[in-house]
Structure formats: C-alpha cells, structure tokens
Design a protein around this motif. Sequence first.
Motif, short mmCIF file in Angstrom:
data_model
loop_
_atom_site.label_atom_id
_atom_site.label_comp_id
_atom_site.label_asym_id
_atom_site.label_seq_id
_atom_site.Cartn_x
_atom_site.Cartn_y
_atom_site.Cartn_z
N MET A 58 0.83 -1.25 -0.03
CA MET A 58 0.10 -0.11 -0.18
C MET A 58 0.94 1.52 0.00
N ASP A 59 1.90 1.29 0.88
CA ASP A 59 3.02 2.54 0.70
C ASP A 59 3.77 2.55 -0.57
N LEU A 60 3.83 1.43 -0.98
CA LEU A 60 4.64 1.57 -2.39
C LEU A 60 3.45 1.93 -3.38
N LEU A 61 2.42 1.65 -3.43
CA LEU A 61 1.42 2.38 -4.39
C LEU A 61 0.98 3.81 -4.13
N GLU A 62 1.23 4.12 -2.87
CA GLU A 62 0.83 5.61 -2.69
C GLU A 62 2.08 6.30 -3.00
N CYS A 63 3.26 5.96 -3.06
CA CYS A 63 4.46 6.45 -3.42
C CYS A 63 4.32 6.38 -5.03
N LEU A 64 4.05 5.47 -5.63
CA LEU A 64 3.81 5.42 -7.04
C LEU A 64 2.94 6.84 -7.84
N LYS A 65 1.99 6.85 -7.04
CA LYS A 65 0.90 8.01 -7.18
C LYS A 65 1.33 9.16 -7.09
N ASP A 66 2.11 9.44 -5.77
CA ASP A 66 2.46 10.91 -5.53
C ASP A 66 4.08 11.28 -5.81
N GLU A 67 4.83 10.51 -6.15
CA GLU A 67 6.32 10.62 -6.55
C GLU A 67 6.38 10.42 -7.79
N VAL A 69 8.41 8.30 -10.09
CA VAL A 69 9.30 6.98 -10.14
C VAL A 69 9.02 6.58 -11.42
N ASP A 70 10.68 6.09 -11.67
CA ASP A 70 10.67 5.68 -13.21
C ASP A 70 10.68 4.05 -13.33
N ALA A 71 11.11 3.53 -12.31
CA ALA A 71 11.33 2.07 -12.04
C ALA A 71 10.92 1.51 -10.86
N LEU A 72 10.23 0.33 -10.71
CA LEU A 72 10.29 -0.76 -9.52
C LEU A 72 11.16 -1.91 -9.59
N PHE A 73 11.92 -1.95 -8.80
CA PHE A 73 13.05 -3.04 -8.76
C PHE A 73 12.58 -4.00 -7.65
N ILE A 74 12.20 -5.41 -8.29
CA ILE A 74 11.71 -6.74 -7.35
C ILE A 74 12.76 -7.82 -7.70
N LEU A 92 -1.73 -1.75 -12.32
CA LEU A 92 -1.60 -0.17 -11.79
C LEU A 92 -0.29 0.06 -12.17
N LEU A 93 0.88 -0.78 -12.23
CA LEU A 93 2.14 -0.29 -12.78
C LEU A 93 2.23 0.39 -14.07
N GLU A 94 1.21 -0.19 -14.98
CA GLU A 94 0.99 0.25 -16.36
C GLU A 94 0.46 1.54 -16.20
N LYS A 95 -0.62 1.57 -15.56
CA LYS A 95 -1.20 3.08 -15.46
C LYS A 95 -0.34 4.16 -14.89
N THR A 96 0.62 3.99 -14.20
CA THR A 96 1.37 5.08 -13.70
C THR A 96 2.86 4.95 -14.31
N ASN A 97 2.89 4.26 -15.78
CA ASN A 97 4.11 4.23 -16.56
C ASN A 97 5.40 3.99 -15.93
N THR A 98 5.45 2.87 -14.77
CA THR A 98 6.31 2.44 -14.04
C THR A 98 7.32 1.21 -14.86
N THR A 99 8.35 1.19 -15.02
CA THR A 99 8.95 0.14 -15.50
C THR A 99 9.24 -0.97 -14.53
N LEU A 100 9.09 -1.98 -14.75
CA LEU A 100 9.26 -3.24 -13.82
C LEU A 100 10.30 -3.76 -14.01
N ILE A 101 11.59 -3.79 -13.28
CA ILE A 101 12.64 -4.60 -13.30
C ILE A 101 12.93 -5.45 -12.35
N THR A 102 13.40 -6.92 -12.80
CA THR A 102 13.44 -7.81 -11.95
C THR A 102 15.21 -8.34 -11.80
N ASN A 103 15.40 -8.73 -10.75
CA ASN A 103 16.85 -9.15 -10.51
C ASN A 103 16.90 -10.42 -11.20
N SER A 104 15.88 -11.19 -11.32
CA SER A 104 16.10 -12.73 -11.98
C SER A 104 16.16 -12.48 -13.47
#
Length: 215
Positions: A58-67, A69-74, A92-104
């Motif tokens: 929930m804190d993450l999604l609030e951050c993506l909404k308010d800040e 952010v170019d990418a989310l690392f998981i 939700l990540l698509e709607k905020t145009n946040t690139t999802l980057i994975t370590n795998s």
Amino acid sequence: MKRAVIYCRVSTEKEQQQTSLQRQREELLELAKSMDYKTIAVFEDEASGYDVERDGLMDLLECLKDEKVDALFIQDETRIGRGHARIAILHLLEKTNTTLITNSDQGPFVLSDMDAMVLEILAVVEEYQRKIHNAKIKRGMKRAIEQGYRPELNLKNRGNPEGRARLTVPIEEIVSLRNKGMTFDEITTVLNGLGYEASKATIHRRYKEYEKDQA
C-alpha cells in the motif's frame, strides 16, 4: 538521474525468510545502482502474495501515485503478488508508467502473451467505464437543462483556470431536480458533474429528511 523504488517480500516471519528479505534488499539496491538509478525508497512485506492488503504494498502504491518514479525493482515477478493480485498490480504499474525491473531478469520484466492480453482487456474496460460515466453526466445534465435547471447559477469560480471549487450540495438543488422528475441516480450524476460532493445515498437521505421536515 532516474528514480527507482524497491519492493521486497517474503511469505512468513521465519528466520530464514528474514535472511531472504535482507538479501533481496541488498541485491536490488546493487542492481539499481549498476543501472544508474537513484533509489528513493525501499518497501518490504512479510505476507502472502495472494493478499493485496499488505502495508508495504500500500505504501509502495501511494509512492508511485505521489512521486516521480521511473522504475520498480523486485527480485522476481512473484514478489509483487500471485494470482489475481499479481495481474491487478501489473495493471496499476502500467497506469503509472512505471518500468518493472527484476533481479531474475537482470533488466525490465517482459510480459507473457497471456498477461499482455489480460492487461489490454482491462485497459479497454476501464476506458469504456470512463466513457459510460461521462455519458451519464452529459445525459443527466441535458435532461436537467431541458426541464429548466440553470447550472450557471450554481457554479463558483467560473473562469478560474484551476477549476471550480468542490461544493457541499444544498437541499434546494436536490428538491429542485427531484421536482423535475429526476431519479436520485440522475440527480447524483448531475450534481457531481457540477462540482457538488455527495453520494447517491447522501442525496437520498437528505431528501427524505427534507420530506420529513415538511410533513
């Protein structure tokens, strides 16, 4: 520099899972640094991936909404969620145009054909829901005006480039529209479109209170 946030998740509070949480954090911080991202926040959860009511999420999604952010690392795609929760968060990540980057993957996550199709369907459904909502407002407004309602008398800050103020709807407006034969659903749509902040339940309750007072 591009800005990133990190999300780590384990399923339980067992000691070995705590080690995994720390390892995820360290590896993702290093990956973000190697890709020239500035990490502005790290969010963590100890919860099932099927559960969307996670404090860290929930804190993450609030951050993506308010800040910005170019990418989310998981660590991998299952860390954000499993089952329907995973699809909902990807949407939700698509709607905020946040690139999802994975370590795998050591880079951007690539959607499967099935995931891409589901997300496309969700986007189409949302767009049509928006169009239907706007059409209801226009239809209700047109009907109200045809029956003599004059919205220009009820707006504040006309010409204000920042938009009109949110108003608490007066009972006189509800009664006026109700007397013109409009349903409570139509009244709610019209008044919300004019900037009044009230739900259908609130409008119905206020009208019933008015009727009781008039009895």
